[in-house]
Design a protein around this motif. Sequence first.
Motif, short mmCIF file in Angstrom:
data_model
loop_
_atom_site.label_atom_id
_atom_site.label_comp_id
_atom_site.label_asym_id
_atom_site.label_seq_id
_atom_site.Cartn_x
_atom_site.Cartn_y
_atom_site.Cartn_z
N GLU A 63 0.84 -1.21 0.00
CA GLU A 63 0.00 0.00 0.00
C GLU A 63 0.87 1.25 0.00
OE1 GLU A 63 -3.22 2.36 2.83
OE2 GLU A 63 -2.82 0.26 3.25
N ILE A 64 1.92 1.25 0.79
CA ILE A 64 2.84 2.38 0.85
C ILE A 64 3.47 2.63 -0.52
CG2 ILE A 64 5.10 3.08 1.77
CD1 ILE A 64 4.21 1.68 4.43
N GLU A 65 3.82 1.55 -1.21
CA GLU A 65 4.49 1.66 -2.50
C GLU A 65 3.55 2.02 -3.65
OE1 GLU A 65 7.82 -0.82 -5.11
OE2 GLU A 65 6.81 -1.81 -3.44
N ALA A 66 2.24 1.91 -3.45
CA ALA A 66 1.25 2.11 -4.52
C ALA A 66 1.04 3.59 -4.82
CB ALA A 66 -0.06 1.43 -4.15
N VAL A 67 2.10 4.28 -5.15
CA VAL A 67 2.07 5.72 -5.37
C VAL A 67 1.24 6.09 -6.59
CG1 VAL A 67 3.53 7.72 -5.91
CG2 VAL A 67 4.23 6.09 -4.14
N ALA A 68 1.36 5.34 -7.66
CA ALA A 68 0.58 5.65 -8.88
C ALA A 68 -0.92 5.59 -8.59
CB ALA A 68 0.96 4.69 -10.01
N ASP A 69 -1.33 4.60 -7.81
CA ASP A 69 -2.75 4.50 -7.43
C ASP A 69 -3.17 5.71 -6.61
OD1 ASP A 69 -2.82 2.04 -8.69
OD2 ASP A 69 -2.67 0.89 -6.82
N ARG A 70 -2.35 6.10 -5.63
CA ARG A 70 -2.67 7.25 -4.78
C ARG A 70 -2.77 8.53 -5.58
NH1 ARG A 70 0.43 5.01 -1.11
NH2 ARG A 70 2.33 6.17 -1.44
N ALA A 71 -1.87 8.68 -6.54
CA ALA A 71 -1.80 9.93 -7.31
C ALA A 71 -3.04 10.15 -8.17
CB ALA A 71 -0.54 9.93 -8.18
N ARG A 72 -3.82 9.11 -8.43
CA ARG A 72 -5.06 9.29 -9.19
C ARG A 72 -6.08 10.10 -8.40
NH1 ARG A 72 -3.69 4.21 -11.49
NH2 ARG A 72 -4.66 2.97 -9.87
N ASP A 73 -6.07 9.96 -7.08
CA ASP A 73 -7.07 10.62 -6.24
C ASP A 73 -6.52 11.72 -5.34
OD1 ASP A 73 -9.17 8.93 -7.15
OD2 ASP A 73 -8.47 7.36 -5.79
N HIS A 74 -5.21 11.73 -5.13
CA HIS A 74 -4.60 12.64 -4.18
C HIS A 74 -3.38 13.31 -4.81
CE1 HIS A 74 -7.27 10.74 -1.35
NE2 HIS A 74 -6.75 9.57 -1.62
N GLU A 75 -2.74 14.17 -4.04
CA GLU A 75 -1.53 14.86 -4.48
C GLU A 75 -0.31 14.20 -3.85
OE1 GLU A 75 -3.29 19.37 -4.90
OE2 GLU A 75 -2.69 18.67 -2.91
N VAL A 76 0.59 13.74 -4.69
CA VAL A 76 1.84 13.16 -4.21
C VAL A 76 2.94 14.18 -4.49
CG1 VAL A 76 3.50 11.27 -4.43
CG2 VAL A 76 1.03 10.81 -4.64
N TRP A 77 3.54 14.66 -3.41
CA TRP A 77 4.59 15.67 -3.48
C TRP A 77 5.94 15.00 -3.35
CZ3 TRP A 77 2.96 20.51 -4.53
CH2 TRP A 77 1.60 20.79 -4.28
N VAL A 78 6.94 15.54 -4.02
CA VAL A 78 8.30 15.05 -3.87
C VAL A 78 9.21 16.19 -3.47
CG1 VAL A 78 8.03 13.12 -5.49
CG2 VAL A 78 8.84 15.34 -6.33
N ALA A 79 10.24 15.83 -2.72
CA ALA A 79 11.34 16.74 -2.43
C ALA A 79 12.48 16.25 -3.31
CB ALA A 79 11.73 16.66 -0.96
N GLU A 80 13.05 17.18 -4.06
CA GLU A 80 14.17 16.81 -4.92
C GLU A 80 15.34 17.74 -4.67
OE1 GLU A 80 13.00 19.32 -8.98
OE2 GLU A 80 13.20 17.16 -9.10
N ASP A 81 16.51 17.23 -4.92
CA ASP A 81 17.71 18.05 -4.84
C ASP A 81 17.66 19.02 -6.01
OD1 ASP A 81 20.67 18.55 -5.77
OD2 ASP A 81 20.76 18.01 -3.65
N ALA A 82 17.70 20.31 -5.72
CA ALA A 82 17.54 21.33 -6.76
C ALA A 82 18.67 21.28 -7.78
CB ALA A 82 17.45 22.72 -6.12
N ALA A 83 19.85 20.86 -7.39
CA ALA A 83 20.98 20.82 -8.31
C ALA A 83 20.98 19.57 -9.18
CB ALA A 83 22.29 20.92 -7.53
N SER A 84 20.75 18.41 -8.57
CA SER A 84 20.88 17.15 -9.30
C SER A 84 19.55 16.58 -9.78
CB SER A 84 21.56 16.11 -8.42
OG SER A 84 20.70 15.71 -7.36
N GLY A 85 18.44 16.99 -9.16
CA GLY A 85 17.14 16.41 -9.49
C GLY A 85 16.87 15.10 -8.77
N ALA A 86 17.79 14.64 -7.93
CA ALA A 86 17.60 13.39 -7.21
C ALA A 86 16.40 13.49 -6.27
CB ALA A 86 18.86 13.05 -6.40
N LEU A 87 15.60 12.43 -6.24
CA LEU A 87 14.44 12.40 -5.34
C LEU A 87 14.92 12.12 -3.93
CD1 LEU A 87 11.97 10.37 -7.57
CD2 LEU A 87 12.01 12.84 -7.17
#
Length: 184
Positions: free
Chosen positions: A43-67
């Motif tokens: 369930e935790i890993e089911a991000v694509a499913d969650r993103a259909r109904d909710h907002e999934v935010w990411v923090a990324e390194d501004a220089a490298s783009g790494a998640l």
Amino acid sequence: MSVNDSAGVRIRLMRDDEAASVGRLVRQAYAGDYELSEDYLAEIEAVADRARDHEVWVAEDAASGALLGTVTTPRPGERLSAVARDGDELDFRFLGVAAAARGRGVGERLVHHVTALAADRGLRRVVLNTGRQMIAAQRLYERLGFERLLEREFTFERPDGTSILIWAYGRDVDADAGRAAHAA
């Protein structure tokens, strides 16, 4: 919506093509720290499913783009769980930080993002659920001004017949939080 800060961390909505990577990141964050069932890890890993109904935010390194981390919030006017009261509260779930990014304040930045989002939406409080074993997360929430909401806690019955107490936390939102987070 994207937020930058002086530590070089950008918070933005997840792109569709990142769902598998974000799913692995959040699963590894939870599996590395907590003893959880395979069903819950899925369930935790089911991000694509969650993103259909909710907002999934990411923090990324501004220089490298790494998640670096992720958190899920409901879309405006919705909620993720029963912990949130309709109309004036924003709840969030699945806050996770990559092991390599720990110690950079990524989790704190994601929580600040959630409180800024609540302020932007005119909501008065941010709420969440957590488990008793999630001590590092509880320390983060308490350091950021969250308090336990004992009246909203409940016992979850697992399929194997065991039960777990689910804790609730909440924090009132400063009306200036949204403006301050976007100015950073």
